[in-house]
Design an enzyme around this catalytic site. Structure first.
Site, PDB file in Angstrom:
ATOM      1  N   ALA A 125     -41.870 -47.416 -10.880  1.00  0.00           N
ATOM      2  CA  ALA A 125     -41.128 -46.746 -11.954  1.00  0.00           C
ATOM      3  C   ALA A 125     -41.530 -45.282 -11.978  1.00  0.00           C
ATOM      4  O   ALA A 125     -42.609 -44.922 -11.508  1.00  0.00           O
ATOM      5  CB  ALA A 125     -41.477 -47.406 -13.281  1.00  0.00           C
ATOM      6  N   GLU A 150     -41.507 -55.011  -7.527  1.00  0.00           N
ATOM      7  CA  GLU A 150     -40.712 -55.932  -8.356  1.00  0.00           C
ATOM      8  C   GLU A 150     -39.289 -56.058  -7.814  1.00  0.00           C
ATOM      9  O   GLU A 150     -38.716 -57.151  -7.810  1.00  0.00           O
ATOM     10  CB  GLU A 150     -40.678 -55.447  -9.810  1.00  0.00           C
ATOM     11  CG  GLU A 150     -42.033 -55.577 -10.488  1.00  0.00           C
ATOM     12  CD  GLU A 150     -41.970 -55.187 -11.945  1.00  0.00           C
ATOM     13  OE1 GLU A 150     -41.731 -53.997 -12.217  1.00  0.00           O
ATOM     14  OE2 GLU A 150     -42.137 -56.066 -12.798  1.00  0.00           O
TER      15      GLU A 150
HETATM   16  N1  COA Z   1     -43.631 -41.667 -10.899  1.00  0.00           N
HETATM   17  C1  COA Z   1     -43.505 -40.324 -10.962  1.00  0.00           C
HETATM   18  N2  COA Z   1     -44.090 -39.493 -10.086  1.00  0.00           N
HETATM   19  C2  COA Z   1     -44.811 -40.048  -9.104  1.00  0.00           C
HETATM   20  C3  COA Z   1     -44.989 -41.424  -8.983  1.00  0.00           C
HETATM   21  C4  COA Z   1     -44.356 -42.257  -9.926  1.00  0.00           C
HETATM   22  N3  COA Z   1     -44.449 -43.572  -9.870  1.00  0.00           N
HETATM   23  N4  COA Z   1     -45.776 -41.669  -7.922  1.00  0.00           N
HETATM   24  C5  COA Z   1     -46.081 -40.474  -7.395  1.00  0.00           C
HETATM   25  N5  COA Z   1     -45.494 -39.501  -8.102  1.00  0.00           N
HETATM   26  C6  COA Z   1     -45.534 -38.059  -7.822  1.00  0.00           C
HETATM   27  C7  COA Z   1     -46.904 -37.465  -8.026  1.00  0.00           C
HETATM   28  O1  COA Z   1     -47.093 -37.048  -9.354  1.00  0.00           O
HETATM   29  C8  COA Z   1     -46.872 -36.292  -7.060  1.00  0.00           C
HETATM   30  O2  COA Z   1     -46.111 -35.282  -7.677  1.00  0.00           O
HETATM   31  P1  COA Z   1     -46.502 -33.751  -7.476  1.00  0.00           P
HETATM   32  O3  COA Z   1     -46.421 -33.500  -6.017  1.00  0.00           O
HETATM   33  O4  COA Z   1     -45.526 -33.029  -8.303  1.00  0.00           O
HETATM   34  O5  COA Z   1     -47.912 -33.642  -7.989  1.00  0.00           O
HETATM   35  C9  COA Z   1     -46.042 -36.812  -5.898  1.00  0.00           C
HETATM   36  O6  COA Z   1     -45.280 -37.899  -6.427  1.00  0.00           O
HETATM   37  C10 COA Z   1     -46.862 -37.314  -4.717  1.00  0.00           C
HETATM   38  O7  COA Z   1     -47.817 -38.241  -5.206  1.00  0.00           O
HETATM   39  P2  COA Z   1     -49.291 -38.321  -4.627  1.00  0.00           P
HETATM   40  O8  COA Z   1     -50.018 -39.347  -5.404  1.00  0.00           O
HETATM   41  O9  COA Z   1     -49.879 -36.963  -4.552  1.00  0.00           O
HETATM   42  O10 COA Z   1     -48.978 -38.815  -3.142  1.00  0.00           O
HETATM   43  P3  COA Z   1     -49.827 -39.777  -2.224  1.00  0.00           P
HETATM   44  O11 COA Z   1     -49.083 -39.835  -0.949  1.00  0.00           O
HETATM   45  O12 COA Z   1     -51.264 -39.371  -2.232  1.00  0.00           O
HETATM   46  O13 COA Z   1     -49.793 -41.217  -2.928  1.00  0.00           O
HETATM   47  C11 COA Z   1     -48.744 -43.101  -4.015  1.00  0.00           C
HETATM   48  C12 COA Z   1     -48.592 -41.924  -3.028  1.00  0.00           C
HETATM   49  C13 COA Z   1     -47.399 -43.734  -4.178  1.00  0.00           C
HETATM   50  C14 COA Z   1     -49.765 -44.112  -3.484  1.00  0.00           C
HETATM   51  C15 COA Z   1     -49.280 -42.570  -5.373  1.00  0.00           C
HETATM   52  O14 COA Z   1     -48.480 -41.483  -5.776  1.00  0.00           O
HETATM   53  C16 COA Z   1     -49.246 -43.583  -6.478  1.00  0.00           C
HETATM   54  O15 COA Z   1     -50.148 -44.401  -6.563  1.00  0.00           O
HETATM   55  N6  COA Z   1     -48.237 -43.517  -7.347  1.00  0.00           N
HETATM   56  C17 COA Z   1     -48.152 -44.356  -8.504  1.00  0.00           C
HETATM   57  C18 COA Z   1     -47.683 -45.704  -8.137  1.00  0.00           C
HETATM   58  C19 COA Z   1     -47.640 -46.593  -9.339  1.00  0.00           C
HETATM   59  O16 COA Z   1     -48.583 -46.737 -10.063  1.00  0.00           O
HETATM   60  N7  COA Z   1     -46.495 -47.188  -9.513  1.00  0.00           N
HETATM   61  C20 COA Z   1     -46.313 -48.112 -10.565  1.00  0.00           C
HETATM   62  C21 COA Z   1     -45.668 -47.445 -11.698  1.00  0.00           C
HETATM   63  S1  COA Z   1     -45.406 -48.690 -12.879  1.00  0.00           S
END
Ligand code: COA
Length: 707
Positions: free
Chosen positions: A65, A106
């Protein structure tokens, strides 16, 4: 952006390919769920389409999400689009590469088939954001892989590799060919006419013993020990239990209810803030990080003491070859033994295999000459904390290191520019301040001198991330940002003892707040002597310095903490349990009598506010001095350097829950009562007057000048 550009729909050889294209990580932002539903409707109504493939563009399937949308009203939730996938009359194949997390997984779970690239990672990390999955994840996952495995995954929130997910039955197959999309289309054609459609909601992958109440009770008990302050992990257990006790639809309703209860809660707000604060800290205002920043592929560490050895281990753990340099053969041997012991302990505990230990040790070279490290991409100095010693090291580094090598100091207080003045390349010099034990603690405070080039900071942060650290930038000043902001908290704790609080009471207040250990117990672990010299130095330099008599006396009595069997607490031989000690109360009483300080009772709130607000005020002064880019960077430092409870967001986020106005009023009152150490920061006054948030504050000079 609208849904036509973030969800593409193409028909390829009778297969409807739904591609999520919402950079950077394909989060389920506005329009994505709607786009999926539209594509399904289109394909289901089209006789030329036999089946679907759901896939992500770019590097990921769907990272979940859109976290920025939590707490706001959404037109539709994942529960709706997942139900549309599940209910499609034509089969849907999820083709997963990169991350399929949270809402992303999901949606995959609601597809009829799941294929993945070998490097794919799946997970339901919602508890790390203070919520539970809200798109049917707990219900479908439990039915697919059974309650035990679902509990492991959902309660930990961990990311799981494709091989493990295949073994658990979460995936149908791993596609070991570069063209995942092509393979998924072929697969979709091969199963296009198979009926009934396999749906996770119709599965029941458990036997009676797996669903016994004791299974869930054991989880709750374990959580009570480890995560008693959190709500989300307990709710996750409830949801998984609901999956085995109720029908799918009732389970779904239960999950929805749990999700909505948590979404607006303080825990979720704090954790969401921490997520974005951490990502923000990686950015340098006004400087665009270029993608081709040279990585650090080899490193050196000067000084094989506790810190130096820990840093070398952190490099080796991250797969980066490292040379540990000590000129004295004896000190080098001690360093070697320290490194080996650390790894041997991990093998003994079962957290590392002997083979992995050998591989790590192979990456660490032990050397005695500066010439031996000349070709390393980065060097971290971790020698004695005295300017003349640092100068000696940096002039040697300047003489031998290849051009462009990062010259880093692990100093925790000394001026970076003065250190850099021993070299002819101040642009390459920065601080890389690790926290003890350096191979465990995740914070790396990257310290910027006036002469440090932005690329040096960015490369140091990239190196830190490659080492598994979370980096945040500090300006150069005594104690930099992390320790400088924490010092007033430590002083205030000690001063409250003189006024009648006890170490046990303060420790209890802080563990009730959410710290894993109380600050006095931590101090016993790290050693009371560590800060003693610094206090002496500061007292000599500043006649107004507020001496802390109680810890000074304990050190002078030889009570250095666990290592001497006594510090703030007493310890039985071979046991780390802290026991209150009358001797400490005796010292406190004696100091209070000498100072003529009256003893009184403290409330828990007064203790909490006294320690934390002292640091909030200092954090504002740090920002005022332009030594941190943003208040949220300070929060990141507290989360990763000092174990501040993550669900509280961070020091400044917490202060906003008190309210800047009340914080300012309280600090002003304490300034009148206790004197100048509580003089309110000007920035705090401005924030209180303007009604803005402390956590949004930025560092004065950084707003204008980029480093
Ligand atoms: N919603 C909104 N923004 C998100 C996001 C999400 N679920 N996941 C990542 N982003 C954004 C980050 O804020 C970052 O933005 P920025 O460049 O403006 O700072 C960008 O995407 C890249 O994320 P980053 O974490 O730096 O990249 P990464 O390659 O190191 O890691 C993930 C990628 C997907 C592993 C990590 O972003 C993550 O764990 N995201 C959350 C996943 C999550 O918890 N999802 C469940 C939501 S219920």
């Amino acid at each position: 952006m609208n849904e036509t550009t973030i969800v593409h729909y193409d028909v390829v050889d009778t297969i409807g390919v739904i591609t999520i294209d919402n950079p950077p990580v394909n989060a389920l932002g506005p329009g994505v769920r709607e786009g999926i539903i539209d594509a399904l409707e289109q394909g289901n109504a089209d006789d030329g389409v036999q089946a679907f493939v759901l896939i992500g563009a770019g590097r990921n399937f769907i990272a979940g999400a859109d976290i920025r949308q939590f707490g706001k009203t959404r037109p539709i939730g994942s529960v709706v689009s997942a139900a549309a996938l599940d209910a499609s009359s034509k089969p849907v194949v999820a083709a997963i590469h990169g991350y399929a997390l949270g809402g992303g997984l999901e949606h995959a779970l609601a597809c009829h088939y799941r294929l993945a690239a070998p490097g794919a990672k799946v997970g339901l990390p919602e508890v790390t954001l203070g919520i539970v999955p809200g798109g049917g994840g707990t219900q479908r996952l439990t039915r697919l892989i059974g309650p035990e495995a679902a509990l492991d995954m959902v309660v930990s929130g961990r990311h799981m590799g494709a091989a493990e997910a295949l073994k658990l039955g979460l995936l149908d197959a791993i596609v070991d060919e570069p063209d995942l999309r092509g393979a998924a289309i072929r697969h979709a054609r091969s199963i296009a006419s198979a009926r009934p459609l396999p749906r996770a909601r119709d599965r029941q992958n458990w036997n009676e013993a797996d669903t016994a109440p004791a299974v869930f009770e054991a989880r709750r008990k374990a959580l009570t020990r480890k995560s008693r302050h959190l709500k989300a992990p307990f709710k996750a257990v409830d949801c998984i239990e609901a999956a085995v006790r109720h029908s799918f639809d009732d389970g779904l309703a239960f999950e929805q209810q749990a999700f909505s209860e948590l979404e607006q809660g303080a825990e979720a707000k704090g954790l969401r803030y921490a997520f974005f604060a951490e990502r923000e800290a990686a950015k340098i205002p006004g400087v665009q990080a270029s993608a081709d920043l040279a990585p650090v592929a080899s490193a050196a560490v000067i000084g094989a003491g506790t810190m130096g050895s820990g840093i070398a281990i952190a490099y080796a753990d991250a797969g980066i070859p490292v040379k540990l340099l000590e000129i004295s053969p004896d000190a080098l041997e001690r360093g070697k033994a320290r490194v080996r012991d650390t790894y041997a302990t991990r093998v003994k505990r079962g957290s590392l295999t002997q083979q992995a230990m050998d591989a790590c040790l192979d990456r660490i070279g032990f050397v005695q000459r500066y010439e031996d490290i000349a070709d390393c991409d980065a060097v971290v100095e971790a020698v004695f904390e005295r300017m003349d010693v640092k100068h000696d090291v940096f002039s040697k580094l300047d003489a031998v290191m290849k051009p462009g090598a990062l010259l880093l100091t692990n100093s925790s207080a000394l001026d970076i520019d003065e250190i850099a003045s021993a070299t002819r390349r101040p642009q390459d010099v920065a601080g890389a301040h690790f926290f003890a034990p350096a191979n465990v603690m995740k914070l790396c405070e990257v310290v910027r001198g006036n002469g440090t080039a932005p690329d040096t900071l960015l490369r140091t942060m990239k190196m830190g991330r490659a080492m598994g650290k979370v980096c945040a930038v500090a300006g150069s000043c005594d104690g930099f940002v992390a320790n400088r902001s924490r010092a007033p908290m430590m002083s205030e704790m000690m001063i409250m003892l003189e006024e009648g609080a006890t170490p046990q009471q303060i420790d209890r207040v802080m563990t009730d707040f959410g710290y894993p250990m109380g600050p006095f117990a931590v101090n016993d672990l790290s050693g009371l002597d560590v800060s003693y010299e610094g206090r002496k130095r500061r007292a000599e330099a500043n006649p107004d310095y507020r001496k802390l008599h109680v810890p000074d006396r304990l050190v002078e009595m030889g009570r250095l903490g666990q290592k001497t069997g006594a510090g703030w607490y007493r310890y039985e031989p071979g046991d780390r349990t802290p026991h209150p000690d009358a001797a400490v109360l005796g010292v406190i009483g004696a100091v209070a009598r000498e100072l003529g300080t009256a003893q009184r009772e403290f409330t828990d709130t007064e203790i909490l506010h006294r320690v934390l607000l002292a640091s909030v005020n200092e954090a504002c002064k740090i920002l005022e001095d332009g030594k941190a880019y943003r208040a949220s960077d300070i929060d990141v430092m507290w989360l990763y350097g000092f174990g501040f409870p993550r669900h509280r967001g961070g020091l400044m986020f917490w202060a906003d829950t008190v309210g800047a106005k009340d914080v300012h009023a309280q600090i002003t009152e304490w300034a009148q009562r206790y004197g100048s150490r509580w003089t309110p920061s000007r920035l705090l006054g401005d924030i209180a007057a303007s009604g803005s948030l402390l956590r949004d504050a930025t560092g004065g000079t950084h707003q204008k000048a980029t480093p």
